[in-house]
Design a protein around this motif. Structure first.
Motif, mmCIF file in Angstrom:
data_model
loop_
_atom_site.group_PDB
_atom_site.id
_atom_site.type_symbol
_atom_site.label_atom_id
_atom_site.label_comp_id
_atom_site.label_asym_id
_atom_site.label_seq_id
_atom_site.Cartn_x
_atom_site.Cartn_y
_atom_site.Cartn_z
ATOM 1 N N SER A 178 0.804 -1.218 0.000
ATOM 2 C CA SER A 178 0.000 0.000 0.000
ATOM 3 C C SER A 178 0.834 1.264 0.000
ATOM 4 O O SER A 178 0.431 2.237 -0.609
ATOM 5 C CB SER A 178 -1.027 0.034 1.138
ATOM 6 N N ILE A 179 1.994 1.255 0.653
ATOM 7 C CA ILE A 179 2.776 2.494 0.654
ATOM 8 C C ILE A 179 3.309 2.787 -0.742
ATOM 9 O O ILE A 179 3.170 3.901 -1.254
ATOM 10 C CB ILE A 179 3.948 2.411 1.655
ATOM 11 N N ARG A 209 2.142 1.964 -3.545
ATOM 12 C CA ARG A 209 1.137 2.351 -4.506
ATOM 13 C C ARG A 209 0.420 3.638 -4.148
ATOM 14 O O ARG A 209 -0.224 4.235 -4.993
ATOM 15 C CB ARG A 209 0.141 1.229 -4.679
ATOM 16 N N GLY A 210 0.509 4.061 -2.890
ATOM 17 C CA GLY A 210 -0.187 5.284 -2.509
ATOM 18 C C GLY A 210 0.584 6.548 -2.852
ATOM 19 O O GLY A 210 0.057 7.636 -2.757
ATOM 20 N N VAL A 211 1.839 6.366 -3.247
ATOM 21 C CA VAL A 211 2.715 7.509 -3.508
ATOM 22 C C VAL A 211 3.092 7.478 -4.985
ATOM 23 O O VAL A 211 3.289 6.403 -5.541
ATOM 24 C CB VAL A 211 3.967 7.402 -2.616
ATOM 25 N N PRO A 212 3.181 8.640 -5.636
ATOM 26 C CA PRO A 212 3.544 8.647 -7.057
ATOM 27 C C PRO A 212 4.861 7.924 -7.296
ATOM 28 O O PRO A 212 5.796 8.068 -6.492
ATOM 29 C CB PRO A 212 3.704 10.134 -7.375
#
Lengths: 279, 284
Positions: free
Chosen positions: B74-75, B77-80
């Motif tokens: 999740s980290i 994919r949550g950040v560009p």
């Protein structure tokens, strides 16, 4: 220097207000948070404006692809193919070089009650040039999502509308468009998040940051280069982006609730950052 | 390259163009296409490895391993992804140099982080300052591969996780009813069927991966974007081949190159889908 003073000095630095010089030595944590946050306003601006206009254009594109004759369908298909098939990174570079080539001139648009003046050199500035690229890019990706949804609108619904004697416009407004949106919504929310993330690319491609007025990543990169320590500024911008993504999911969840009001068991928009695979 | 190209200034038209397009610098640009394709091939094994590790970690019965898997996916994919492309090369570089510094120069007492500077002893530099240019480029390329693997591994982990969940439960229950062990069920029934469900997601990822390769430019690798900028810029009369700012043509060519790459991939995937879903009732 206190943190509130920093906020006052650098809060709107990304737009050219406040302190002119960026912090060089003894960079504090507060300065990093404030300046990167200041740059994030640009990211929000690009994302919001591109999504709003992109939504409208994408709807038109999707209808052109599904319902229109070849005169509109072929250009629409080509448009989607080009923008989905090439990297946004290259699109930025290409567009910038294209805009630079356009001869410098000013326009005056007479609206009757006021006169708008525009200048082609604005195109080489990120606020307009990069926005146009982002707008076209998100239009293409959203159009692909909407096209799929439009093809999935149940035939029975449309036939029922015909049976009720609805004319084309009413049928579109009351049946086809809401159903299309409902079907496309969860994929579309991913596209919105992805577009928000793409805004970070702008100042690393052709578009230069004028007077060091850049976006969040521009400042994060500035701090990482000046402190030789990537472990502070990049996590800060990561947190900003995660918060922004959460906001987008929240907003799209609200709209989804409204779109699915009449559905007995509405699909839940779960916060799965993972499903950002739409692109 | 050719004999007629000996005096470029006297050439005109097509001859000039053909000579221009075959200069050593252009050859370097064509060679950098191989860098892009090489990267695409080089990153696939580590991406699949990390993807599998992540997907299996998320299914683990041990809670901390599961948290690690969920956190990783999740980290990232949550950040560009561009944030990671800026972060990882410098972070990895510093981590490696820091460790080498601790081992090779244990006698140096000054701290590594001195104010706004990152100082390691000469022997700890990676690659060594005296090393050949080739090693510098190879090191840059390896950092790029690792960064791509970390970012796209997270995406892949999610796709594989979803695909593992998509295999009909009845299949697994049948396998168990046949008396297969956990391990046998996984390798003989679960995994082979999982691929069909993973393929659409993986093909999508491949497309994203192709479109992410220009980011190599940000990692300091001399890729096609670098050469397009370099060669396209205005060349004054000082140069053998003078021309105005042609970057728009170079980037236009890159655009076409990438369109071709994604188009070919799409066609290949269409075929693979048709083949892989034979005999299975998978929608579309």
């Amino acid at each position: 220097m206190s943190c509130s003073q920093t906020l006052w000095d650098y809060g709107l630095r990304a737009f050219g207000y406040g302190e002119r010089l960026l912090p060089k030595t003894d960079i504090t944590f507060c300065e990093q948070v404030v300046l990167i946050g200041s740059g994030m306003i640009w990211n929000v601006y690009f994302a919001v404006v591109a999504i709003i206009f992109g939504f409208l254009f994408a709807t038109a594109l999707a209808f052109a692809r599904v319902n229109a004759g070849p005169l509109l369908r072929i250009p629409a298909n080509a448009f989607v193919f080009v923008f989905r098939g090439s990297p946004l990174f290259i699109q930025f570079f290409f567009a910038y070089e294209l805009f630079v080539q356009i001869p410098r001139m000013g326009f005056e648009v007479d609206l009757g009650f006021m006169v708008l003046s525009a200048h082609t050199s604005w195109l080489t500035k990120a606020w307009l040039g990069a926005l146009i690229v982002l707008f076209l890019n998100t239009s293409a990706y959203s159009a692909e999502i909407f096209t799929g949804a439009l093809r999935a609108v149940p035939k029975g619904d449309v036939e029922a509308a015909d049976a009720f004697g609805m004319n084309g416009r009413t049928k579109f407004r009351r049946i086809v468009f809401p159903t299309m949106l409902r079907l496309a919504w969860s994929s579309y929310s991913n596209e919105a998040i992805f577009l928000f993330h793409s805004t970070a690319l702008i100042f690393f491609t052709g578009f230069p940051a004028w007077r060091q007025q850049g976006d969040g990543l521009y400042y994060a990169n500035y701090f990482a280069e000046n402190t030789f320590n990537p472990f502070v500024s990049y996590p800060i911008i990561a947190v900003y982006f995660i918060l922004g993504s959460l906001l987008i999911v929240g907003f799209f969840g609200l709209v989804s609730k409204r779109l699915n009001k009449h559905v007995a068991d509405p699909p839940k928009l779960k916060f799965r950052m993972g499903s950002i695979l739409a692109r | 390259m050719f004999e007629i190209c000996a005096e470029p200034r006297s050439l005109e038209g097509l001859t000039w163009l053909s000579c221009y397009l075959t200069t050593p610098k252009h050859a370097a640009m064509y060679y950098s296409i191989l860098t892009v394709l090489g990267l695409l091939l080089a990153v696939v094994p580590p991406i699949l490895f990390l993807g599998f590790a992540g997907a299996l970690a998320r299914r683990s019965k041990i809670a901390p391993v599961r948290w690690l898997g969920v956190g990783y996916t999740s980290i990232v994919r949550g950040v560009p992804d561009i944030v990671f492309f800026l972060f990882f090369p410098i972070a990895l570089d510093q981590a490696v140099e820091y460790i080498r510094h601790k081992i090779k120069c244990a006698d140096v007492l000054e701290p590594v982080y001195q104010g706004n500077d990152f100082v390691v002893c000469q022997a700890a530099k990676m690659p060594l300052g005296i090393a050949d240019q080739f090693y510098h480029e190879a090191w840059g390329f390896s950092l790029a591969v690792i960064t791509f693997a970390i970012v796209f591994g997270a995406f892949t982990a999610n796709t594989l996780h979803g695909a593992l969940n998509a295999v009909p439960k009845g299949q697994l229950e049948t396998a168990r009813a046949f008396g297969m062990s956990e391990r046998q069920t996984f390798w003989r029934v679960h995994m082979p069927q999982m691929w069909v469900y993973a393929l659409p997601g993986l093909s999508n990822l491949w497309m994203i991966l192709i479109k992410a390769t220009p980011l190599l430019f940000l990692l300091g690798v001399k890729d096609i974007v670098y050469w397009a900028k370099e060669l396209g810029g205005m060349k004054t009369q000082v140069y053998t081949y003078a021309h105005p700012d042609w970057r728009i043509w170079y980037f236009g060519a890159l655009l076409v190159f990438y369109l071709f790459l994604t188009w070919v991939s799409q066609r290949a995937f269409d075929r693979i889908f048709a083949r892989a879903s034979r005999g299975l009732s998978v929608a579309s």
